[in-house]
Write an enzyme that holds these catalytic residues in place. Structure first.
Site, mmCIF file in Angstrom:
data_model
loop_
_atom_site.group_PDB
_atom_site.id
_atom_site.type_symbol
_atom_site.label_atom_id
_atom_site.label_comp_id
_atom_site.label_asym_id
_atom_site.label_seq_id
_atom_site.Cartn_x
_atom_site.Cartn_y
_atom_site.Cartn_z
ATOM 1 N N HIS A 51 0.881 -1.115 0.049
ATOM 2 C CA HIS A 51 -0.060 -0.083 -0.099
ATOM 3 C C HIS A 51 1.013 1.243 0.037
ATOM 4 C CE1 HIS A 51 -3.834 2.243 0.742
ATOM 5 N NE2 HIS A 51 -2.899 3.092 1.331
ATOM 6 N N GLU A 73 -1.556 -5.523 -3.913
ATOM 7 C CA GLU A 73 -2.321 -5.077 -2.732
ATOM 8 C C GLU A 73 -3.699 -5.445 -2.461
ATOM 9 O OE1 GLU A 73 -3.109 -0.941 -2.888
ATOM 10 O OE2 GLU A 73 -4.219 -0.686 -0.726
ATOM 11 N N ASN A 374 25.303 -23.824 -4.402
ATOM 12 C CA ASN A 374 26.265 -25.007 -4.517
ATOM 13 C C ASN A 374 25.786 -25.939 -3.519
ATOM 14 O OD1 ASN A 374 28.452 -25.511 -6.329
ATOM 15 N ND2 ASN A 374 29.887 -25.712 -4.775
#
Lengths: 786, 180
Positions: A51, A73, A374
């Site tokens: 918002h 929103e 990794n």
């Protein structure tokens, strides 16, 4: 006009900083939300973030960003009211929209047009979860108008959720004519005013109540429709108050990083000044011991030292940020990667509050991404395999940070399958990265280090995530750039641990000063493992390379002078006292042989400037207490170079006990031809080999290449004069007892300095035969005694 | 402490008197025109030849000080010095121009050039003085200039009874002193 522009610029800057921070937090919160989708506090927090961004971006006219965040929103609004439930498809849509928002912010930051970004795809993906058709442009208009109203209501919006609902519903109605829109606005305004009035009443009432300190719940009958449950309301109230009073209680200010950099530079200068003061005070103390003024000076010097250290710490701290700034991105990274690889992995973050320099934080992000990637890809096994091995199905990666002295340690631990060093060697052999003999000699730790070699990969297949053999190479280069070191511990079946040790700050470092030939160098202390003193007999040869057996490991030895290309023909190592600085870079360990260890010092790194960029093996320079310049070594590059050259340390050694040589030689240092020629003639007649130097630098070079038996030096030679030269020559192991004769050209000399520099004799210009004969006599007497 | 004081070369007299003399002799011109028509150039000697650099690029002139050799640099880089807290590389112009090395003597000086982001000191045999060179009298590089230094030459300035080779500092600086 320009003022306005500047103001606008400032507002946009503020917005960008705020939006970036919010989006960063969002990443973390969203991932958290995935595991606890019914946490209404969290939902509200995320909703508010969207918002806020929507509000400011619409105010500043970033339409695409407004559009996108508005949709986000909406989705969050439904979520927090539990009208829809979160699923992973929805989360993917939200996350990718957040990424899009980030890229828009990035564009705005770079001053590019953010309106060309296509957000429709994200908006569509999000709209799917709203049970509505994709927004139409006319409707957007209404939305925009509604937004304005919503905006004003932001503060109190928790209390009027229901009303907003109505608005949402209205939005879903088919297209409206202009009049209808107008009417709609009117209606909304009316509604709004009414709400406001009600709210005011309610507020009043609430205040009265709180004054009376009544803890009764409010009369729900009349107001229940607009009110959220009371506990929610009381929760929100303090937040609002806090927001309004923030300017008064605010404890932080934003400061331009450039200003902090300037400050840091100034502190650097101060540290240099302090080093100088301390060295002057020390000299004064040696010279005038017991003098009141000198003692006072020493007192002042140590006080300044204390204050400077504190100031340096203080300025450093202003530049410190929590490592959490980087760490907080990783829940998202782990989520994305593990999902892609179909593994379940839990990330535990420890020590996120550990602080380090801002510039360092920026540099460690990439290496950590690669390490974690990794770990998930190669470390953590698939669920079935884990089950078989008796491990919990869910893999665990611990990312932790803590301080150790002036360093920060960042560890990444996984509970995966660990690394098999024999397998790593085999792979590297297959790829031709190492030779058979190298593989044989390699220790377990060195084998783990293979993963950092460019082009090395154990993955059978190149995937989206890894297998190209690039990632770990990036880790190595980035960490080396920071003067950091990497250590790997691993046990098959139990998991691996990658440890990064990085200095807290880049500007001022601890360094070990060493002497090589006539030069001094600073080795960053972070790279130094230990220093040892050995004798000639302890150096062994393996395949024609010098190595040292240090406890249970074999360390290759290289003369630092050779590694830097300045050691040619120089004989300046005392064969009885050989100093070895064991350094470690990333995973490699090597022993650098130096002539002398000088000591530890705090040095300020200075650049060599534009003219000398990318000088191999040199990372910068620093100014010492006496005002001279000492170069700081780039140990990574030195170690690299060392493995490319073959040297024989014995060539540089001199055995001081055995002074008997074939033939005698002398060195004449002077700029004046008369002096040079007359001494040369006399000495050649006496069967001496003669070397000639014009200044102190040349003299030192010649003296370290050819060990002479007597030195004649003009006291007025450039650059620093004969007294200093004598001192420097005496410092060479081969010259501790060599006969030094000074030549005074103007008849003057300083008796004290002669003594201090250990000059044996003095003659005066013009030089006569008998002067030289006297010297030769004294010399032969000395040789006989020896 | 004394070492730093010595850094400044008092033997070099900035030709203020000369400036005044010239201004007097051409009283009809006002000072502005004087500046427009003349270049102020610091003249120095290198292997008995007169060279010049634009005074605007000269930060200062110092006596040779102890320098620190930097490994892995081109041969003509003597090393670096500390000039009031700044690290400045020192280039031996004789070596750079292929004139053969000559030991540092009592007349040797370092001209510290500051231009763009570069700060470099050039070791020369001797400093002459500041010359005023009429812009009109500057001629393009003659063809008999050795090829090794041709690209560092901006032109040749004619003085009353000698000529001066004007150096193109930009070219000299941007080449850098690192290997590669």
């Amino acid at each position: 006009m320009t003022d306005n522009m500047e103001e606008m610029e400032e507002i946009i800057q503020d917005f960008l900083v705020e939006a970036e921070e919010l989006l960063e937090e969002l990443d973390e919160d969203l991932v958290k939300l995935e595991s606890s989708s019914d946490d209404s506090d969290l939902l509200n927090k995320i909703f508010r973030a969207f918002h806020t961004i929507k509000g400011s971006s619409s105010f500043l006219g970033f339409e695409k960003l407004t559009h996108l965040t508005h949709r986000l929103e909406d989705v969050l609004n439904k979520l927090r009211k539990f009208e829809i439930t979160l699923n992973s498809e929805m989360m993917d849509a939200i996350l990718s929209s957040v990424d899009k928002a980030k890229s828009i912010i990035e564009l705005i930051k770079e001053g590019e047009d953010a309106e060309n970004v296509d957000v429709e795809e994200n908006v569509k993906a999000l709209s799917k979860f709203l049970d509505t058709e994709p927004a139409l442009s006319d409707e957007e208009l209404i939305e925009a108008q509604k937004e304005e109203i919503e905006e004003e209501e932001f503060e109190q919006e928790m209390q009027i959720e229901e009303k907003e609902d109505e608005l949402e519903e209205n939005k879903d109605k088919p297209k409206k004519s202009d009049e209808e829109i107008e009417a709609e606005i009117q209606r909304l305004l009316q509604q709004r005013m009414e709400e406001d009035r009600k709210k005011r009443e309610q507020k009043k009432k609430q205040q009265e109540e709180s004054q009376k300190q009544e803890e009764k719940t409010q009369d729900k009958d009349t107001k229940q429709q607009e009110l959220t449950p009371p506990e929610k309301k009381t929760e929100k109230k303090p937040a609002v108050k806090e927001k309004k009073s923030k300017p008064i209680v605010e404890q932080t200010i934003r400061v331009d990083v450039n200003r902090l950099d300037d400050l840091m530079n100034l502190v650097g200068e101060l540290v240099l000044g302090k080093n100088r003061l301390v060295s002057v005070a020390q000299k004064a103390e040696e010279k005038f011991e017991g003098d009141d003024v000198v003692e006072e000076l020493s007192g002042v010097a140590s006080q300044i030292t204390l204050v400077t250290t504190d100031l340096q710490m203080g300025v450093m701290k202003t530049r410190m940020v929590q490592v959490g700034k980087v760490f907080n991105k990783f829940p998202r990274v782990v989520r994305d990667i593990s999902k892609e690889l179909n593994k379940t992995v839990e990330l535990i973050i420890e020590g996120a509050e550990t602080e380090l320099d801002k510039s360092v934080v920026e540099e460690i992000n990439d290496p950590l991404v690669h390490i974690i990637r990794n770990a998930i890809d190669h470390g953590i096994e698939p669920a079935e395999e884990r089950k078989k091995a008796g491990k919990p199905e869910k893999g665990k990666i611990v990312l932790s940070a803590y301080h150790e002295g002036n360093y920060i340690i960042i560890e990444t631990t996984d509970d995966g399958k660990g690394m098999d060093h024999e397998m790593l060697k085999k792979k590297a052999l297959e790829k031709g990265l190492i030779t058979e003999t190298e593989a044989r000699q390699m220790s377990k730790e060195e084998a783990f280090g293979l993963i950092f070699k460019p082009g090395f990969s154990t993955a059978q297949q190149v995937s989206n995530i890894s297998g190209r053999g690039v990632g770990m190479d990036v880790v190595k280069t980035n960490i080396e750039k920071l003067n950091g070191i990497i250590e790997i511990k691993s046990e098959i079946g139990k998991g691996s641990k990658i440890i990064l040790k990085i200095p807290l700050t880049l500007a001022i470092i601890q360094a070990l000063l060493v002497k090589v030939t006539k030069e001094f160098f600073a080795i960053p202390l972070v790279s130094v493992v230990e220093t040892v003193r050995i004798s000639k007999e302890e150096i062994n040869k393996v395949e024609n390379k010098d190595v040292l057996r240090l406890r249970d490991s074999i360390i290759p030895l290289v003369y630092l002078g050779d590694a830097l290309g300045i050691g040619e023909n120089k004989k300046t190592i005392d064969s009885k006292e050989i100093y070895v600085v064991v350094v470690s870079v990333a995973e490699k360990k090597i022993g650098l042989v130096v002539d002398k260890l000088i000591g530890r010092e705090e040095v300020v790194i200075k650049s060599l400037g534009h003219y000398l960029t990318n000088i191999q093996s040199i990372s910068g320079a620093t100014i010492m207490g006496d005002g001279s310049v000492t170069l700081i070594l780039d140990i990574a590059s030195v170690v690299n170079e060392s493995s490319n050259i073959t040297t024989n340390i014995e060539d540089h050694m001199i055995d001081c006990a055995i002074a008997i040589k074939q033939g005698l030689s002398c060195l004449i240092v002077s700029t004046q031809d008369e002096i040079k020629n007359s001494i040369r003639n006399y000495m050649q007649e006496a069967n001496f080999d003669v070397y000639v130097a014009y200044n102190d630098k040349e003299a030192l070079d010649i003296a370290s290449e050819h060990i002479v038996d007597v030195i004649f030096m003009d006291l007025n030679i450039p650059i620093n004069g004969g007294y200093d030269l004598a001192k420097l020559i005496r410092d060479f192991p081969a010259y501790r007892n060599v006969y030094i004769v000074s030549v005074s050209t103007d008849g003057t000399y300083d008796k004290e300095k002669l003594h201090e520099s250990k000059i044996n004799d003095i003659i005066f210009a013009p030089v006569e035969l008998e002067d030289v004969e006297k010297v030769i006599q004294a010399l032969s007497k000395k040789i006989k005694v020896a | 402490m004394n070492k730093t004081d010595d850094l400044f070369d008092k033997s070099l007299v900035i030709a203020e008197d000369q400036e005044e003399k010239m201004a007097k002799s051409q009283k009809k011109n006002d000072a502005l025109i004087l500046k427009d028509e003349y270049d102020q150039v610091v003249g120095f000697i290198l292997r008995e030849e007169l060279f010049g650099v634009d005074i605007l690029h000269v930060e200062e002139i110092i006596k040779p000080v102890d320098f620190t050799h930097v490994p892995n640099t081109k041969e003509f880089v003597l090393g670096v010095i500390n000039l009031r807290g700044k690290i400045i590389p020192i280039v031996d112009l004789r070596v750079k121009f292929g004139f053969g090395k000559k030991p540092i003597g009592p007349n040797s000086r370092i001209i510290v050039i500051s231009m763009n982001d570069f700060n470099v000191g050039f070791m020369v045999d001797k400093i002459e003085k500041v010359y005023y060179i009429e812009k009109k009298s500057i001629e393009p590089t003659p063809s008999n200039i050795p090829q090794t230094i041709e690209k560092y030459v901006k032109g040749v300035g004619k003085l009353q009874n000698k000529i001066m080779t004007l150096l193109n500092m930009k070219e000299l600086l941007e080449e850098g002193g690192g290997l590669n």
